[in-house]
Design a protein around this motif. Structure first.
Motif, short mmCIF file in Angstrom:
data_model
loop_
_atom_site.label_atom_id
_atom_site.label_comp_id
_atom_site.label_asym_id
_atom_site.label_seq_id
_atom_site.Cartn_x
_atom_site.Cartn_y
_atom_site.Cartn_z
N GLN A 140 0.83 -1.19 0.00
CA GLN A 140 0.00 0.00 0.00
C GLN A 140 0.88 1.25 0.00
O GLN A 140 1.88 1.32 0.69
N THR A 163 -7.64 -2.02 3.16
CA THR A 163 -6.25 -2.17 3.58
C THR A 163 -5.40 -0.92 3.37
O THR A 163 -4.28 -0.85 3.88
N PRO A 175 -5.94 1.81 8.49
CA PRO A 175 -6.18 0.67 7.59
C PRO A 175 -6.31 -0.64 8.34
O PRO A 175 -5.70 -0.85 9.38
N GLU A 176 -7.13 -1.53 7.78
CA GLU A 176 -7.26 -2.87 8.35
C GLU A 176 -6.23 -3.80 7.69
O GLU A 176 -5.66 -3.46 6.66
N SER A 177 -6.03 -4.95 8.29
CA SER A 177 -5.04 -5.88 7.76
C SER A 177 -5.57 -6.62 6.55
O SER A 177 -6.79 -6.68 6.31
N GLU A 178 -4.65 -7.21 5.78
CA GLU A 178 -5.04 -8.02 4.63
C GLU A 178 -5.87 -9.22 5.07
O GLU A 178 -6.80 -9.63 4.37
N ALA A 206 -9.43 -8.14 5.59
CA ALA A 206 -10.09 -7.91 4.30
C ALA A 206 -10.47 -9.23 3.63
O ALA A 206 -11.59 -9.40 3.14
N ASP A 258 -5.30 -12.28 13.38
CA ASP A 258 -4.89 -11.13 12.59
C ASP A 258 -3.37 -11.07 12.50
O ASP A 258 -2.65 -11.77 13.22
#
Length: 389
Positions: free
Chosen positions: A118, A249, A257-260, A263, A342
């Motif tokens: 990212q 992400t 952002p959230e983790s892969e 997602a 996670d």
């Protein structure tokens, strides 16, 4: 590694990711320490925030492919920005086919997974960076689905222009975490207007607008907690998955952002909205729970991934920190409900594994070691930004 909003940056923090200019020239190297001048430059550039290393965290390894990927993202963003401005001004897109073909040439014909990194986003360019990233994901997914060349091109073109309507929306509205009903109507109207522009520009290929409108409609319904059951063309199914993954992400104006893993878990579980084959194609396109990542299990225990599981990425082989026990999570008979909760992106995130130690101690797992590129700056060097961002 953690994401830190621009307003929370402090002198002495170390960069986890490099920063490039529009020509792909390196401005700030990984492990560079922020100075007061550097922080001011970053604020002048309106970056939402930076990926920062924890105090005791080693510099994350990067391969030549990782570096090339970040440089490509940066250069593609400026090309897309100029082209979308041209489209809004003239209703013509003289270079959009070239940009799309370039995305496909670089990432739409790969025979291996990549690290989907990212990029740093500012308030002024996050729409363009989102569009580039979604286009790259669409190109890779379409390839894995064996889409026809024309289908792949249509989907990538749609990805590049799908958010063009949002460029007419005020920054204040886009920055809001929750919208009122009236604001939702304003945003919807802007997106509709944008799709009308897409229809004009691609009048010879109505499928591009169809991909944009169908994916936007179903995603909007999904975010409102409903699903219309609309029959979608393949490009719309691909665009939906790519857009949701990047939106979750990537750094955003409104949140962290959230983790892969988070997602992928959402995309996998919500089969009512996201096509299972498309999600599988995404999983087969990018590295997710790769060796070296530190993870937390649903028991609270922490460990490091030592072997990925290509069949079911959420169940890799993990080395437990507490007792050095190897846990093959794919063995459901032994480990039952034990699974990855996670990815950890905190102080405990280890980036380099001692592969020889694992082999010598009889674990016997095959681990592929990429050829990492070392940071350009020596650790003891004092970094002073020499260029204004």
């Amino acid at each position: 590694m953690k994401f830190v909003k621009t307003e929370a940056l402090k002198v002495g923090m170390r960069l986890a990711r490099p920063i490039y200019n529009r020509d792909g020239v390196l401005l700030y190297e990984r492990d560079s320490k922020l100075t007061s001048q550097g922080i001011q430059s970053i604020r002048n550039f309106s970056l939402i925030g930076l990926f920062i290393l924890e105090p005791a965290e080693p510099v994350p390894p990067m391969t030549e492919e990782d570096i090339a990927f970040e440089r490509y993202q940066t250069m593609a963003v400026f090309a897309v920005k100029e082209e979308l401005a041209m489209i809004l001004q003239t209703k013509k897109a003289p270079k959009i086919q070239v940009i799309a073909s370039n995305v496909i040439r670089n990432y739409g014909n790969l025979g291996h997974k990549i690290n989907f990194i990212q990029n740093l986003r500012s308030k002024e360019d996050f729409i363009y960076k989102h569009s580039v990233n979604v286009a790259i994901l669409c190109a890779m997914i379409a390839r894995k689905l064996n889409a026809k060349p024309e289908e792949q091109l249509e989907t990538v073109l749609a990805a590049l222009v799908h958010d063009i309507g949002k460029l007419a929306v005020s920054d204040g509205l886009l920055e809001k975490e929750e919208l009122t009903e009236q604001e939702k109507v304003i945003l919807q109207a802007a997106e509709t207007k944008g799709h009308e522009v897409v229809e004009q520009v691609f009048s010879a290929n109505p499928n591009i607008k169809r991909i944009c409108t169908q994916s936007q409609k179903v995603l909007s319904d999904f975010r409102e907690g409903v699903y219309s059951g609309t029959k979608l063309v393949k490009g719309a199914k691909i665009l939906m998955v790519a857009e949701m993954f990047d939106s979750m992400t990537a750094m955003s104006i409104t949140g962290v952002p959230e983790s892969e893993v988070a997602a992928i878990r959402l995309l996998t579980e919500r089969k009512d909205a996201f096509d299972e084959k498309v999600v599988t194609a995404l999983i087969r396109s990018i590295n997710l729970l790769r060796p070296g990542l530190t993870v937390e299990l649903n028991t609270g225990e922490k460990g490091i991934v030592i072997t990925a599981n290509d069949e079911d990425i959420l169940y890799p082989v993990v080395l437990s920190f507490s007792d050095n026990q190897v846990l093959d999570l794919s063995d459901r008979n032994t480990y039952g409900d034990l699974e990855i909760k996670d990815i950890m992106k905190t102080l405990d995130n280890r980036h380099v594994m001692d592969v020889e130690f694992l082999r010598e101690n009889g674990y016997g797992y095959m681990i592929k070691e990429p050829e990492y590129v070392e940071p350009l700056l020596e650790e003891e060097e004092e970094y002073v930004p020499g260029m204004d961002l």
